[in-house]
Enzyme design. Sequence first.
Site, PDB file in Angstrom:
ATOM      1  N   SER A   1      39.271 -39.145 -23.970  1.00 33.10           N
ATOM      2  CA  SER A   1      40.067 -38.392 -25.144  1.00 33.10           C
ATOM      3  C   SER A   1      39.996 -39.380 -26.222  1.00 33.10           C
ATOM      4  O   SER A   1      40.184 -38.915 -27.354  1.00 33.10           O
ATOM      5  CB  SER A   1      41.240 -37.555 -24.573  1.00 33.10           C
TER       6      SER A   1
ATOM      7  N   HIS B   1      52.159 -36.155 -14.824  1.00 30.16           N
ATOM      8  CA  HIS B   1      52.163 -34.715 -14.318  1.00 30.16           C
ATOM      9  C   HIS B   1      53.218 -34.263 -13.709  1.00 30.16           C
ATOM     10  O   HIS B   1      53.407 -33.043 -13.350  1.00 30.16           O
ATOM     11  CB  HIS B   1      50.710 -34.214 -13.725  1.00 30.16           C
TER      12      HIS B   1
HETATM   13  N1  SAH Z   1      43.365 -38.518 -21.681  1.00 32.99           N
HETATM   14  C1  SAH Z   1      42.614 -39.096 -20.373  1.00 32.99           C
HETATM   15  C2  SAH Z   1      43.194 -38.908 -18.916  1.00 32.99           C
HETATM   16  C3  SAH Z   1      44.470 -39.065 -18.597  1.00 32.99           C
HETATM   17  S1  SAH Z   1      45.037 -39.409 -17.247  1.00 32.99           S
HETATM   18  C4  SAH Z   1      41.138 -38.508 -20.376  1.00 32.99           C
HETATM   19  O1  SAH Z   1      40.635 -38.092 -21.477  1.00 32.99           O
HETATM   20  O2  SAH Z   1      40.545 -38.934 -19.328  1.00 32.99           O
HETATM   21  C5  SAH Z   1      46.706 -39.788 -17.112  1.00 32.99           C
HETATM   22  C6  SAH Z   1      46.983 -41.311 -17.421  1.00 32.99           C
HETATM   23  O3  SAH Z   1      48.530 -41.166 -17.913  1.00 32.99           O
HETATM   24  C7  SAH Z   1      46.935 -42.314 -16.392  1.00 32.99           C
HETATM   25  O4  SAH Z   1      45.924 -43.237 -16.848  1.00 32.99           O
HETATM   26  C8  SAH Z   1      48.340 -43.017 -16.150  1.00 32.99           C
HETATM   27  O5  SAH Z   1      48.159 -44.375 -16.111  1.00 32.99           O
HETATM   28  C9  SAH Z   1      49.051 -42.446 -17.480  1.00 32.99           C
HETATM   29  N2  SAH Z   1      50.569 -42.416 -17.412  1.00 32.99           N
HETATM   30  C10 SAH Z   1      50.914 -41.420 -16.418  1.00 32.99           C
HETATM   31  N3  SAH Z   1      52.583 -41.810 -16.656  1.00 32.99           N
HETATM   32  C11 SAH Z   1      52.632 -42.700 -17.817  1.00 32.99           C
HETATM   33  C12 SAH Z   1      53.732 -43.147 -18.491  1.00 32.99           C
HETATM   34  N4  SAH Z   1      54.820 -42.746 -18.203  1.00 32.99           N
HETATM   35  N5  SAH Z   1      53.387 -43.941 -19.495  1.00 32.99           N
HETATM   36  C13 SAH Z   1      52.108 -44.353 -19.685  1.00 32.99           C
HETATM   37  N6  SAH Z   1      51.089 -43.856 -19.397  1.00 32.99           N
HETATM   38  C14 SAH Z   1      51.212 -42.928 -18.181  1.00 32.99           C
HETATM   39 MG    MG Z   2      44.329 -34.132 -18.543  1.00 33.39          MG
END
Ligand code: SAH
Ligand code: MG
Length: 208
Positions: free
Chosen positions: A47, A138
């Site tokens: 993303s 999530h």
């Molecule tokens: N935007 C990405 C997918 C994100 S997956 C794409 O385009 O593929 C979700 C990410 O959020 C993971 O890498 C995880 O490490 C991060 N994450 C989850 N909770 C978080 C938090 N509290 N602070 C920072 N990063 C977090």
């Molecule tokens: Mg997502």
Amino acid sequence: MDETLLEIAQAAKGFMPDDEGLALYEAGLDAARDGPLLEIGSYCGKSAVYLGAAAKERGSSLFSIDHHRGSEENQPGEEYHDPDLVDEEGRVDTLPWFRSTIEEAGLSNWVIGVVGSSPKVARAWTTPLALVFIDGGHSRVAADADYLSWAPKLMTGGLLAIHDVFPDPADGGRAPFEIFERARASGGFEELQGCGSLRVLRKLDDRI
Ligand code: SAH
Ligand code: MG
């Protein structure tokens, strides 16, 4: 969107279908005229290439936050674990992948990786943002914290994009849907055109 960047975004590991990625890019182009963009959830940079392409075209920046240790569902043994993404100690580490995606895309001048926990970064954040993209943890606690931490940092007229909004629980976890509903119910946002599980809202005032 630039052909080369599109190919790099499509090839990067991650969780964003092409049509949603292009919709995110369009939202980024719209917003980046007015200020910087910020995303929660860099993962391997997919993303970030869509939003970074928009930031580059507008001479803006994308701040991309992640602790790079993965969400619950990315941990070993869980549904979305990828064995390529572990360090020597067996811990999830997506930072090398993120860095390599951004460098391959030539976006290092426009995409700034911020390594840390989203609410902790928010506590020190004062620059008004033109777009916030929430795609981090999530769980209910993580999604609520991201919304409550970052929605106030948006400028009036700025865009709030939320990924993985599934009204039907059979399609996925409900926490992103719940923050989306909360934003809509606040009266402080109007809904714009989304795509798939990507929803986009425009901030009208300070109600969250
Ligand atoms: N935007 C990405 C997918 C994100 S997956 C794409 O385009 O593929 C979700 C990410 O959020 C993971 O890498 C995880 O490490 C991060 N994450 C989850 N909770 C978080 C938090 N509290 N602070 C920072 N990063 C977090
Ligand atoms: Mg997502």
